[in-house]
Design a protein around this motif. Structure first.
Motif, PDB file in Angstrom:
ATOM      1  N   GLY A 126      47.265   0.315  51.830  1.00  0.00           N
ATOM      2  CA  GLY A 126      47.025   0.045  53.239  1.00  0.00           C
ATOM      3  C   GLY A 126      47.283  -1.435  53.479  1.00  0.00           C
ATOM      4  N   GLY A 127      46.455  -2.059  54.304  1.00  0.00           N
ATOM      5  CA  GLY A 127      46.654  -3.470  54.636  1.00  0.00           C
ATOM      6  C   GLY A 127      45.951  -4.407  53.665  1.00  0.00           C
ATOM      7  N   ILE A 128      44.822  -4.951  54.102  1.00  0.00           N
ATOM      8  CA  ILE A 128      44.194  -6.051  53.357  1.00  0.00           C
ATOM      9  C   ILE A 128      43.865  -5.703  51.901  1.00  0.00           C
ATOM     10  N   GLY A 129      43.185  -4.566  51.702  1.00  0.00           N
ATOM     11  CA  GLY A 129      42.766  -4.219  50.333  1.00  0.00           C
ATOM     12  C   GLY A 129      43.979  -4.008  49.438  1.00  0.00           C
ATOM     13  N   GLY A 130      44.966  -3.295  49.948  1.00  0.00           N
ATOM     14  CA  GLY A 130      46.177  -3.029  49.168  1.00  0.00           C
ATOM     15  C   GLY A 130      46.954  -4.302  48.890  1.00  0.00           C
ATOM     16  N   ALA A 131      47.029  -5.169  49.905  1.00  0.00           N
ATOM     17  CA  ALA A 131      47.805  -6.409  49.767  1.00  0.00           C
ATOM     18  C   ALA A 131      47.155  -7.345  48.751  1.00  0.00           C
ATOM     19  N   VAL A 177      42.132   6.424  56.206  1.00  0.00           N
ATOM     20  CA  VAL A 177      43.217   6.115  57.138  1.00  0.00           C
ATOM     21  C   VAL A 177      44.326   5.265  56.509  1.00  0.00           C
ATOM     22  N   SER A 178      44.195   4.884  55.244  1.00  0.00           N
ATOM     23  CA  SER A 178      45.312   4.226  54.554  1.00  0.00           C
ATOM     24  C   SER A 178      45.846   5.178  53.480  1.00  0.00           C
ATOM     25  N   ILE A 179      45.112   5.331  52.376  1.00  0.00           N
ATOM     26  CA  ILE A 179      45.600   6.196  51.302  1.00  0.00           C
ATOM     27  C   ILE A 179      45.585   7.661  51.737  1.00  0.00           C
ATOM     28  N   PRO A 201      33.921  -5.702  37.407  1.00  0.00           N
ATOM     29  CA  PRO A 201      33.790  -6.416  38.688  1.00  0.00           C
ATOM     30  C   PRO A 201      34.965  -6.093  39.618  1.00  0.00           C
ATOM     31  N   LEU A 202      34.672  -5.656  40.841  1.00  0.00           N
ATOM     32  CA  LEU A 202      35.742  -5.259  41.766  1.00  0.00           C
ATOM     33  C   LEU A 202      35.840  -6.120  43.020  1.00  0.00           C
ATOM     34  N   TRP A 203      35.154  -7.247  43.061  1.00  0.00           N
ATOM     35  CA  TRP A 203      35.299  -8.116  44.226  1.00  0.00           C
ATOM     36  C   TRP A 203      36.577  -8.928  44.110  1.00  0.00           C
ATOM     37  N   MET A 204      37.434  -8.829  45.125  1.00  0.00           N
ATOM     38  CA  MET A 204      38.674  -9.612  45.123  1.00  0.00           C
ATOM     39  C   MET A 204      38.405 -10.926  45.863  1.00  0.00           C
ATOM     40  N   ARG A 205      37.835 -11.875  45.166  1.00  0.00           N
ATOM     41  CA  ARG A 205      37.471 -13.150  45.810  1.00  0.00           C
ATOM     42  C   ARG A 205      38.671 -14.058  46.005  1.00  0.00           C
ATOM     43  N   PRO A 239      45.105   1.339  45.078  1.00  0.00           N
ATOM     44  CA  PRO A 239      44.308   0.112  45.124  1.00  0.00           C
ATOM     45  C   PRO A 239      43.085   0.333  46.011  1.00  0.00           C
ATOM     46  N   PRO A 240      42.214  -0.657  46.133  1.00  0.00           N
ATOM     47  CA  PRO A 240      41.042  -0.468  46.990  1.00  0.00           C
ATOM     48  C   PRO A 240      41.408  -0.537  48.470  1.00  0.00           C
ATOM     49  N   SER A 241      42.128   0.469  48.928  1.00  0.00           N
ATOM     50  CA  SER A 241      42.480   0.593  50.344  1.00  0.00           C
ATOM     51  C   SER A 241      41.603   1.663  50.965  1.00  0.00           C
ATOM     52  N   ASN A 242      41.617   1.695  52.289  1.00  0.00           N
ATOM     53  CA  ASN A 242      40.784   2.675  52.998  1.00  0.00           C
ATOM     54  C   ASN A 242      41.185   4.099  52.562  1.00  0.00           C
ATOM     55  N   PRO A 243      40.217   4.869  52.017  1.00  0.00           N
ATOM     56  CA  PRO A 243      40.572   6.178  51.470  1.00  0.00           C
ATOM     57  C   PRO A 243      40.936   7.210  52.534  1.00  0.00           C
ATOM     58  N   VAL A 285      33.501  -3.090  51.387  1.00  0.00           N
ATOM     59  CA  VAL A 285      33.376  -4.514  51.104  1.00  0.00           C
ATOM     60  C   VAL A 285      33.736  -5.358  52.324  1.00  0.00           C
ATOM     61  N   ARG A 286      34.885  -5.042  52.881  1.00  0.00           N
ATOM     62  CA  ARG A 286      35.319  -5.686  54.122  1.00  0.00           C
ATOM     63  C   ARG A 286      35.752  -4.539  55.021  1.00  0.00           C
ATOM     64  N   GLY A 287      35.567  -4.696  56.304  1.00  0.00           N
ATOM     65  CA  GLY A 287      36.032  -3.643  57.197  1.00  0.00           C
ATOM     66  C   GLY A 287      35.005  -2.539  57.363  1.00  0.00           C
ATOM     67  N   VAL A 329      41.211   2.320  42.267  1.00  0.00           N
ATOM     68  CA  VAL A 329      40.201   1.254  42.288  1.00  0.00           C
ATOM     69  C   VAL A 329      39.315   1.490  43.510  1.00  0.00           C
ATOM     70  N   SER A 330      38.011   1.550  43.296  1.00  0.00           N
ATOM     71  CA  SER A 330      37.116   1.891  44.407  1.00  0.00           C
ATOM     72  C   SER A 330      37.092   0.805  45.483  1.00  0.00           C
ATOM     73  N   PRO A 331      37.260   1.217  46.750  1.00  0.00           N
ATOM     74  CA  PRO A 331      37.105   0.272  47.858  1.00  0.00           C
ATOM     75  C   PRO A 331      35.644   0.156  48.283  1.00  0.00           C
ATOM     76  N   ILE A 332      34.799   0.961  47.667  1.00  0.00           N
ATOM     77  CA  ILE A 332      33.371   0.962  48.010  1.00  0.00           C
ATOM     78  C   ILE A 332      32.602   0.333  46.854  1.00  0.00           C
TER      79      ILE A 332
HETATM   80  P1  GDP Z   1      43.430  -2.342  56.090  1.00  0.00           P
HETATM   81  O1  GDP Z   1      44.579  -1.436  56.354  1.00  0.00           O
HETATM   82  O2  GDP Z   1      43.697  -3.765  56.454  1.00  0.00           O
HETATM   83  O3  GDP Z   1      42.126  -1.807  56.593  1.00  0.00           O
HETATM   84  O4  GDP Z   1      43.310  -2.443  54.506  1.00  0.00           O
HETATM   85  P2  GDP Z   1      43.231  -1.375  53.349  1.00  0.00           P
HETATM   86  O5  GDP Z   1      43.187   0.021  53.826  1.00  0.00           O
HETATM   87  O6  GDP Z   1      44.256  -1.716  52.326  1.00  0.00           O
HETATM   88  O7  GDP Z   1      41.871  -1.785  52.668  1.00  0.00           O
HETATM   89  C1  GDP Z   1      40.671  -1.840  53.373  1.00  0.00           C
HETATM   90  C2  GDP Z   1      39.535  -1.561  52.403  1.00  0.00           C
HETATM   91  O8  GDP Z   1      39.605  -2.446  51.294  1.00  0.00           O
HETATM   92  C3  GDP Z   1      38.196  -1.845  52.997  1.00  0.00           C
HETATM   93  O9  GDP Z   1      37.760  -0.717  53.706  1.00  0.00           O
HETATM   94  C4  GDP Z   1      37.316  -2.133  51.790  1.00  0.00           C
HETATM   95  O10 GDP Z   1      36.620  -0.957  51.436  1.00  0.00           O
HETATM   96  C5  GDP Z   1      38.326  -2.494  50.698  1.00  0.00           C
HETATM   97  N1  GDP Z   1      38.156  -3.846  50.200  1.00  0.00           N
HETATM   98  C6  GDP Z   1      38.347  -5.009  50.889  1.00  0.00           C
HETATM   99  N2  GDP Z   1      38.073  -6.075  50.101  1.00  0.00           N
HETATM  100  C7  GDP Z   1      37.710  -5.581  48.881  1.00  0.00           C
HETATM  101  C8  GDP Z   1      37.305  -6.176  47.637  1.00  0.00           C
HETATM  102  O11 GDP Z   1      37.200  -7.403  47.488  1.00  0.00           O
HETATM  103  N3  GDP Z   1      37.019  -5.314  46.600  1.00  0.00           N
HETATM  104  C9  GDP Z   1      37.096  -3.951  46.737  1.00  0.00           C
HETATM  105  N4  GDP Z   1      36.808  -3.193  45.677  1.00  0.00           N
HETATM  106  N5  GDP Z   1      37.458  -3.373  47.895  1.00  0.00           N
HETATM  107  C10 GDP Z   1      37.761  -4.163  48.948  1.00  0.00           C
END
Ligand code: GDP
Ligand code: CA
Length: 331
Positions: free
Chosen positions: A10-15, A213-215, A307-311, A207-211, A247-249, A238-241
């Motif tokens: 998806g967007g942020i998590g995938g990127a 509306v993204s993946i 650890p799954l935080w993408m700092r 990747p940790p993308s939204n399960p 985590v974000r969003g 990779v868990s987004p939760i």
């Molecule tokens: P979007 O299209 O911009 O919403 O981005 P994605 O679908 O790729 O990813 C959004 C998801 O990434 C969010 O709902 C979070 O659950 C997850 N996410 C964001 N930051 C992190 C992080 O640091 N670690 C993990 N594990 N998940 C994250």
């Protein structure tokens, strides 16, 4: 040997994950090549332009042009053009497009109007950004996710469909919805190269993308889930939760709409084990979710808690290294 890696993003998590993956590979496996299949379900027409939020977030993030604080758009851009459009009473006042970002949409729209496919337009845009990975839209056919409102909101009535980005950005996912409707999906096909990228990969990563509306949208494109089920590559997610929260969003609002609990275990089980017709061989959960590991393994999904935080880039690269490690350990 891991030569070809395919990421469904998806967007942020995938990127952010993919940026970490490329960083890890540049040192550990410089011969590897990465293909990113990107969700296009958030795409829309706005102000006469074709906007592809997830493709742009991935392209800017990997190409060094992302606004890091926002996670979308470009750094240090003005909003002068958006303000002018608003002065005409047009556009979406709550969805501002920065002036530098607008150039991307203008170029893309120009290419599409002149007969290029979205894949071709993406390739042209990436020539400038050099993202270090091949970016493929999930489909060249327009697919747009809509949300069905459970209650009235401003000019909308309960039962109306609104574009996903309106629900997400204008309403911050706080207005309840009864379902997501991916308009155009049933008739859409994978973009050229997508099925080959999944079937011919040595490793596929969710990747940790939204399960949802993204993946969820990518794997719902006819042919993509079949390719995932059939590939000889390991499929690692990779868990987004983390600790019961997105985590974000606002992924929790998406999960509850489809009746899935917001937990690392529930999302892994929702994707399911490839041994029983699902999508995953392995699933990484955060170290705080270690209790999920035996639950997932009992369901036929190899799991580890890390650890799954993408700092920053190094912490994202460490997650990518863990994804490669669990793939190697999964027979
Ligand atoms: P979007 O299209 O911009 O919403 O981005 P994605 O679908 O790729 O990813 C959004 C998801 O990434 C969010 O709902 C979070 O659950 C997850 N996410 C964001 N930051 C992190 C992080 O640091 N670690 C993990 N594990 N998940 C994250
Ligand atoms: Ca998105």
């Amino acid at each position: 040997m891991i030569g070809n890696i395919t990421v469904l993003a998806g967007g942020i998590g995938g990127a952010r994950f993919t940026r970490g993956l490329l960083h890890h590979l540049s040192a550990a496996r410089p011969e590897a090549s990465v293909t990113v299949v990107v969700n296009t379900g958030d795409d829309m027409w706005l102000d006469g332009l074709r906007i592809c939020p997830d493709l742009d977030t991935v392209m800017y993030t990997l190409g060094g042009g992302i606004n890091e604080e926002q996670g979308w758009g470009r750094p240090e851009e003005s909003r002068r053009t958006s303000a002018e459009i608003a002065a005409y009473g047009r556009g979406w006042s709550w969805f501002t497009l920065g002036d530098l970002d607008l150039a991307t949409h203008i170029v893309r729209t120009d290419l599409l109007r002149n007969g290029s496919t979205l894949s071709e337009a993406t390739e042209v845009l990436c020539r400038r950004w050099q993202p270090g990975a091949r970016l493929l839209p999930m489909s060249d056919d327009p697919v747009e996710t809509y949300a069905r409102l459970a209650m009235d909101a401003d000019e909308h009535r309960a039962g109306d469909l609104i574009h996903f980005e309106e629900w997400w950005v204008r309403y911050r996912a706080a207005v309840p919805v009864t379902e997501f409707v991916p308009v155009g999906l049933a008739a859409a096909g994978p973009a050229p190269g997508v099925v080959d990228a999944v079937e011919g990969a040595d490793l596929v990563i969710l990747p940790p993308s939204n399960p949802v509306v993204s993946i969820g949208t990518i794997v719902a494109v006819p042919g993509i889930a079949e390719a995932l089920r059939g590939t000889s590559a390991r499929v690692v997610g990779v868990s987004p939760i983390i600790a019961g929260a997105a985590v974000r969003g606002m992924a929790d609002a998406c999960l509850s709409t489809i009746g899935v609990e917001t937990s690392a275990a529930a999302v892994g089980l929702h994707y399911g084990s490839r041994k029983s017709g699902g999508l995953l061989d392995a699933w990484l959960v955060d170290e705080t979710d270690a209790a999920a590991v035996p639950v997932l393994e009992a369901a036929g999904i190899r799991s580890a808690a890390v650890p799954l935080w993408m700092r920053d880039v190094p912490s994202s690269a460490a997650i990518a290294a863990e994804a490669l490690a669990i793939a190697a350990a999964t027979g």
